[in-house]
Design an enzyme around this catalytic site. Structure first.
Site, short mmCIF file in Angstrom:
data_model
loop_
_atom_site.label_atom_id
_atom_site.label_comp_id
_atom_site.label_asym_id
_atom_site.label_seq_id
_atom_site.Cartn_x
_atom_site.Cartn_y
_atom_site.Cartn_z
N LYS A 2 -1.84 -7.91 -2.53
CA LYS A 2 -1.56 -8.44 -1.19
C LYS A 2 -2.19 -7.55 -0.12
O LYS A 2 -2.86 -8.03 0.81
CB LYS A 2 -0.05 -8.54 -1.00
CG LYS A 2 0.42 -8.80 0.41
CD LYS A 2 0.01 -10.15 0.92
CE LYS A 2 0.61 -10.40 2.29
NZ LYS A 2 0.09 -11.57 2.93
N ARG A 5 -13.80 -15.93 22.23
CA ARG A 5 -13.74 -16.66 20.95
C ARG A 5 -14.97 -17.54 20.71
O ARG A 5 -15.00 -18.32 19.76
CB ARG A 5 -12.50 -17.54 20.92
CG ARG A 5 -11.19 -16.78 21.00
CD ARG A 5 -10.88 -16.08 19.69
NE ARG A 5 -9.62 -15.36 19.76
CZ ARG A 5 -9.01 -14.83 18.71
NH1 ARG A 5 -9.55 -14.94 17.51
NH2 ARG A 5 -7.89 -14.18 18.85
N PHE A 44 0.38 -15.57 0.56
CA PHE A 44 -1.00 -15.51 1.06
C PHE A 44 -1.21 -16.64 2.06
O PHE A 44 -2.20 -17.35 2.01
CB PHE A 44 -2.00 -15.64 -0.10
CG PHE A 44 -1.95 -14.50 -1.08
CD1 PHE A 44 -2.53 -13.28 -0.77
CD2 PHE A 44 -1.29 -14.64 -2.30
CE1 PHE A 44 -2.49 -12.21 -1.68
CE2 PHE A 44 -1.25 -13.58 -3.20
CZ PHE A 44 -1.85 -12.37 -2.89
N ARG A 98 18.73 -18.17 15.15
CA ARG A 98 17.60 -18.61 14.32
C ARG A 98 18.05 -19.71 13.35
O ARG A 98 17.37 -20.73 13.18
CB ARG A 98 17.03 -17.41 13.56
CG ARG A 98 15.96 -17.81 12.57
CD ARG A 98 15.15 -16.61 12.12
NE ARG A 98 14.12 -16.31 13.10
CZ ARG A 98 13.14 -15.45 12.92
NH1 ARG A 98 13.07 -14.78 11.80
NH2 ARG A 98 12.23 -15.24 13.84
N ASP A 145 20.22 -16.03 6.94
CA ASP A 145 19.78 -15.03 7.91
C ASP A 145 21.01 -14.64 8.73
O ASP A 145 21.90 -15.46 8.93
CB ASP A 145 18.71 -15.63 8.83
CG ASP A 145 17.84 -14.57 9.50
OD1 ASP A 145 18.39 -13.80 10.31
OD2 ASP A 145 16.63 -14.51 9.22
N CYS A 155 0.12 -9.20 9.85
CA CYS A 155 -0.15 -8.51 8.58
C CYS A 155 -1.35 -7.59 8.56
O CYS A 155 -1.28 -6.51 7.98
CB CYS A 155 -0.34 -9.54 7.46
SG CYS A 155 1.20 -10.34 7.02
N ASN A 198 11.98 -8.32 7.44
CA ASN A 198 10.95 -7.56 8.18
C ASN A 198 10.66 -6.22 7.49
O ASN A 198 11.59 -5.55 7.05
CB ASN A 198 11.43 -7.26 9.61
CG ASN A 198 11.75 -8.52 10.38
OD1 ASN A 198 12.64 -9.27 10.00
ND2 ASN A 198 11.06 -8.75 11.47
#
Length: 480
Positions: free
Chosen positions: A216, A447, A158, A38, A33, A272, A87
């Protein structure tokens, strides 16, 4: 020795590569990266992301066959298989603004791969990307190939945050999409061999490139649609006196439907769902399918409606004004067991309350004050750019303070809003919280984690999403 390199050390790249390294000791895995901070965090004691079980996996392999580095070009040029996990934010301007994915980071990664490669490569799409991205990447690589053979595969993730490590060790399926040519099938097999170290063969599915890419987007759209469906029902339940928990339990008992993703809430979040549906909408529009695009748009509209409905419920219950009133916000992450705040419904709820001049005291066990302030001042979609390209530390929102626990957040507050389903919120001493609040004391449970009847006995006025309304709320308008 097979060498794998992953470009992008984020929520997907880091955990995925750590699990591959643990299960494939003969493969050398490097995560690269350009963000120095990071990579330093990945190499330190405090990993840059919180995910149950991740720490142990990283510590077992780091320095043996798992490496984190900022030397991007070295590791890319040495790798046999390159995962690209960068990203893919939603475009904020130009063609497709507000819907289409911005592939700037993807394209620069592809050009860099072409520049530094000296041997044949398998390039694997790991980020969520629009259908036909592989084709664009393939063109960039083949036009700059210098005689090198590139095979492009789509291998969408996933993972569910909070259970990502569990999901990686025991996936429902691993999906690999590739070209249906001899070279493409060979590349697919090479990646299949990596996963076969720990994933049963019947769970590794191979398809063509476009099917893998679309699967996806479709999976996330279907999941988000279930949440919006039950949230739409929650509004009807409140209007009729039905209980959404009982309705979803009854519906979920149908084996064709099943019980998962049927919990009514203040809305879905995460990096997502919204992004992928917007992407799906854009692809449908580009392919002349407006009816299909409008169908999927409704999933996001209901999600926005649910957040607005919650804010309006808070304001209308409290004599139609929250101006100057302290409101405790319990939970800021988009769901429990993660520190991730991307697209969390808490942002829109807090902004709605701040718009009515409320004072907020926020507590979340995993989200830092800096992150909360950043989220409340950032423009939509800015969060999905690498951190060094995001706006610098914003001016703090004066009406927002961050508390060290739920009791401090609720002290002297007029209301408590529960926006994340952290387990600790189920077992708080609500009598102690009630005694230290202004009266009347309200709990708005976004919630459905608290026992509303017990809280009413304590003295609270309670609103739970999709549940029969407290007598106090019955005559209040639900949506302004």
């Amino acid at each position: 020795m097979v060498k794998i390199c992953c470009i992008g050390a984020g929520y997907v790249g880091g955990p995925t590569m750590a699990v591959i390294a643990l299960n494939c000791p003969a493969i050398e895995v490097a995560v690269v990266d350009i963000s120095v901070s990071r990579i330093s965090a990945w190499n330190g004691d405090q990993l840059p992301i919180y995910e149950p079980g991740l720490d142990e996996v990283v510590k077992q392999c780091r320095g043996k066959n798992l490496f984190f580095s900022t030397n991007v070009e070295k590791h890319v040029s040495e790798a046999d298989i390159i995962f690209v996990s960068v990203n893919t934010p939603t475009k904020t301007r130009g063609l497709g603004a507000g819907k289409a994915a911005d592939l700037t980071y993807w394209e620069s990664a592809a050009r860099m791969i072409a520049d530094v490669s000296k041997s044949n490569k398998i390039v694997v799409e790991k980020s969520t990307v629009p259908v036909k991205t592989a084709e664009a990447i393939e063109r960039i690589l083949t036009h700059n190939s210098k005689g090198i053979d590139y095979q492009i595969l789509s291998n969408p993730e996933f993972l569910a945050e909070g259970t990502a490590i569990q999901d990686l060790f025991n996936p429902d399926r691993v999906l690999i999409g590739g070209r249906e040519t001899p070279e493409g099938l060979k590349a697919t097999q090479a990646l299949r061999d990596v996963y076969a170290h720990w994933v049963p063969q019947d769970r590794i599915i191979t398809t063509n490139l476009w099917s893998a890419e679309l699967s996806k987007l479709a999976a996330n759209a279907f999941l988000a649609q279930r949440i919006s469906s039950v949230n739409a029902m929650s509004a009807l339940c409140e209007a009729t006196g039905a209980d959404v928990s009982q309705v979803s339990h009854a519906v979920g008992k149908d084996s064709r439907i099943g019980p998962k993703f049927l919990n009514a809430s203040v809305g879905f979040g995460g990096s997502c769902f919204q992004k992928d549906i917007l992407n799906l909408v854009y692809i449908c529009e580009c392919n002349g399918l407006p009816e299909v695009a409008n169908y999927w748009k409704q999933v996001i509209k209901v999600n926005d409606y649910q957040k607005n409905r919650f804010v309006n419920r808070v304001v209308s219950s409290m004599f139609n004004t929250v101006s100057g009133k302290k409101i405790a916000i319990l939970g800021f992450a988009f769901k429990k067991d993660t520190g991730d705040t991307r697209e969390t419904p808490a942002i829109d709820v807090c902004k709605g309350l701040l718009g009515d001049k409320a004072r907020l005291s926020i507590y979340d066990p995993q989200v830092t004050e800096d992150q909360i302030q950043r989220d409340l001042t950032m423009n939509k979609f800015d969060w999905d750019h690498p951190i060094h390209l995001q706006p610098m530390s914003p001016t703090a929102v004066k009406q927002v303070s961050v508390a060290w626990d739920a009791y401090a957040a609720a002290k002297d507050a007029h209301a408590v809003c529960i926006l994340t389903e952290w387990d600790e919120f189920k077992t708080l001493d609500y009598r102690r919280i009630f005694d230290n609040m202004q009266k009347p004391a309200f709990v708005f449970d976004g919630r459905n984690v608290v026992n509303a009847e017990m809280l009413r006995e304590t003295g609270f006025i309670v609103y739970s999403i999709g549940k029969p309304l407290d007598p106090w709320l019955k005559n209040m308008p639900a949506v302004a």
